[in-house]
Design a protein around this motif. Structure first.
Motif, PDB file in Angstrom:
ATOM      1  N   PRO A  29       0.826  -1.219   0.000  1.00 12.89           N
ATOM      2  CA  PRO A  29       0.000   0.000   0.000  1.00 12.89           C
ATOM      3  C   PRO A  29       0.854   1.260   0.000  1.00 12.89           C
ATOM      4  O   PRO A  29       1.839   1.357   0.736  1.00 12.89           O
ATOM      5  CB  PRO A  29      -0.804  -0.130   1.299  1.00 12.89           C
ATOM      6  CG  PRO A  29      -0.846  -1.597   1.585  1.00 12.89           C
ATOM      7  CD  PRO A  29       0.487  -2.120   1.118  1.00 12.89           C
ATOM      8  N   TYR A  37      -4.713   5.370   0.929  1.00 15.39           N
ATOM      9  CA  TYR A  37      -3.741   4.382   0.498  1.00 15.39           C
ATOM     10  C   TYR A  37      -4.260   3.605  -0.700  1.00 15.39           C
ATOM     11  O   TYR A  37      -5.471   3.456  -0.899  1.00 15.39           O
ATOM     12  CB  TYR A  37      -3.416   3.423   1.641  1.00 15.39           C
ATOM     13  CG  TYR A  37      -2.634   4.071   2.757  1.00 15.39           C
ATOM     14  CD1 TYR A  37      -1.243   4.086   2.748  1.00 15.39           C
ATOM     15  CD2 TYR A  37      -3.302   4.680   3.818  1.00 15.39           C
ATOM     16  CE1 TYR A  37      -0.530   4.694   3.766  1.00 15.39           C
ATOM     17  CE2 TYR A  37      -2.591   5.286   4.845  1.00 15.39           C
ATOM     18  CZ  TYR A  37      -1.208   5.292   4.819  1.00 15.39           C
ATOM     19  OH  TYR A  37      -0.506   5.899   5.816  1.00 15.39           O
ATOM     20  N   ILE A  62      -4.723   2.296   6.614  1.00 12.74           N
ATOM     21  CA  ILE A  62      -3.713   1.339   6.195  1.00 12.74           C
ATOM     22  C   ILE A  62      -3.964  -0.049   6.781  1.00 12.74           C
ATOM     23  O   ILE A  62      -3.605  -1.069   6.190  1.00 12.74           O
ATOM     24  CB  ILE A  62      -2.291   1.842   6.595  1.00 12.74           C
ATOM     25  CG1 ILE A  62      -1.197   0.936   6.022  1.00 12.74           C
ATOM     26  CG2 ILE A  62      -2.171   1.921   8.101  1.00 12.74           C
ATOM     27  CD1 ILE A  62      -1.087   0.949   4.550  1.00 12.74           C
TER      28      ILE A  62
END
Length: 356
Positions: A29, A37, A62
């Motif tokens: 990512p 992301y 994330i």
């Protein structure tokens, strides 16, 4: 995760579906300019005949990304949007999407309940995985150094540093100079980008077509990158010099990857650079990177918040494949730089990369 999980070949554009796939490649990512992301994952299954289906994930958190560890992992995707892109299906996440990943090798100590289909997919992958299955390619290909290139090399993969991006002013064609700091007598001699008094044969000119032309423009000069499936040929203008071609591919567009500065894959590139400099200069034992800008504020994310993302924004605006320029003869001297530079050393840019 219960529900009707479809095979990849059963997905219909415009639908919200759930599906299962085997991971053949993936990026980590990366943060985009919109402070969310992004991750790209390549999928196959027993019904796709080796053709790749791309999974594109956007999420501001994330921790919400699937826990992918290696190629061959099996991923269940729930409530994803299916859209058509360049005549192939593309899987796009949304705020209702969820994932579950099973490892390619079953953990005998795990008490986790698995779907029976997971073992079926594992067995298929084990039977069909090829040394270089990347991108659905069913022929052997290997990583080469620039110094190892010759007429017997047809296709190869390359770890390198992006030195200069050149713009043909044609939407589906971009050229770039890359190096791994090894030299080859079959390359054209050019001025070393760190010192205009040195000439070297270390720069491979790579021409990117179609979707790859759009992708390489998102990179910044100085990035370390991994390029897959480069075709080697003699230059059209001068049949002596070697050059690289990366053609558009209707099955996938996963041939370019940006690498972090601490990626072990690029350790040899950094060593090659030091060795080259030691042969020409008296330098400190730990010289700075030739192109990368140091991160003065210590914020690692700031290094990602630029144009060096693999594919981050405006995906739908990428051009369709067009074969009309595939064999067009273009003079590299007419090209201009089209991407932001990363702290190129203070050499007169007009004199960089001129043929001797």
């Amino acid at each position: 995760m219960r529900g009707n999980f479809l095979k990849l070949s059963e997905l219909k554009p415009g639908s919200i579906s759930s599906c299962i796939g085997i991971i053949t490649d993936f990026t980590v990512p990366k943060i985009t300019k919109r402070n969310e992301y992004y991750q790209a994952i390549s999928l196959v299954d027993p019904t796709t005949e080796g053709k790749i289906t791309k999974l594109i994930i956007f999420n501001p958190n994330i921790n919400s990304f699937p826990n992918v560890k290696e190629k061959g992992d099996i991923i269940f995707c729930r409530n994803v949007k299916i859209q058509k892109f360049n005549d192939k299906n593309q899987i796009i996440s949304n705020n209702q999407t969820s994932f579950r990943v099973f490892p390619r090798v079953k953990d005998p100590t795990s008490c986790d309940i698995e779907f029976l289909i997971v073992d079926t997919y594992r067995n298929w992958w084990k039977a069909n995985e090829i040394n270089n299955f990347n991108n659905g390619k069913l022929y052997s290909r290997k990583v080469h150094k620039i110094s190892e290139l010759n007429d017997s090399v047809i296709y190869f993969d390359l770890y390198c540093q992006l030195i200069r991006i050149l713009d043909f002013h044609i939407d589906n064609c971009v050229s770039a100079l890359v190096t791994d700091y090894t030299e080859n007598e079959l390359l054209e001699e050019k001025i070393f980008h760190e010192n205009s008094s040195i000439f070297t044969k270390m720069y491979l000119t790579c021409t990117f077509w179609d979707e790859y032309a759009n992708e390489i423009k998102k990179y910044s000069e100085g990035d370390y990158i991994f390029i897959k499936n480069i075709k080697v040929r003699r230059n059209n203008k001068n049949n002596y010099f070697l050059e690289g071609i990366i053609h558009g591919n209707s099955n996938n567009w996963d041939s370019l990857f940006i690498l972090e500065d601490n990626d072990p894959s690029i350790d040899e590139i950094k060593k090659n650079r030091i060795k080259f400099l030691e042969n020409h200069f008296e330098i400190p034992s730990t010289p700075p990177s030739p192109l990368k800008t140091s991160n003065t504020n210590g914020d690692k994310n700031s290094l990602l918040n630029d144009d060096s993302l693999l594919i981050s924004e405006n995906i739908s605006n990428l051009i369709n494949l067009d074969d009309s320029f595939m064999e067009k003869d273009i003079n590299p001297s007419e090209m201009t730089t089209s991407t932001p530079k990363k702290n190129i050393n203070s050499i007169n840019d007009k004199n960089l990369f001129l043929s001797s």
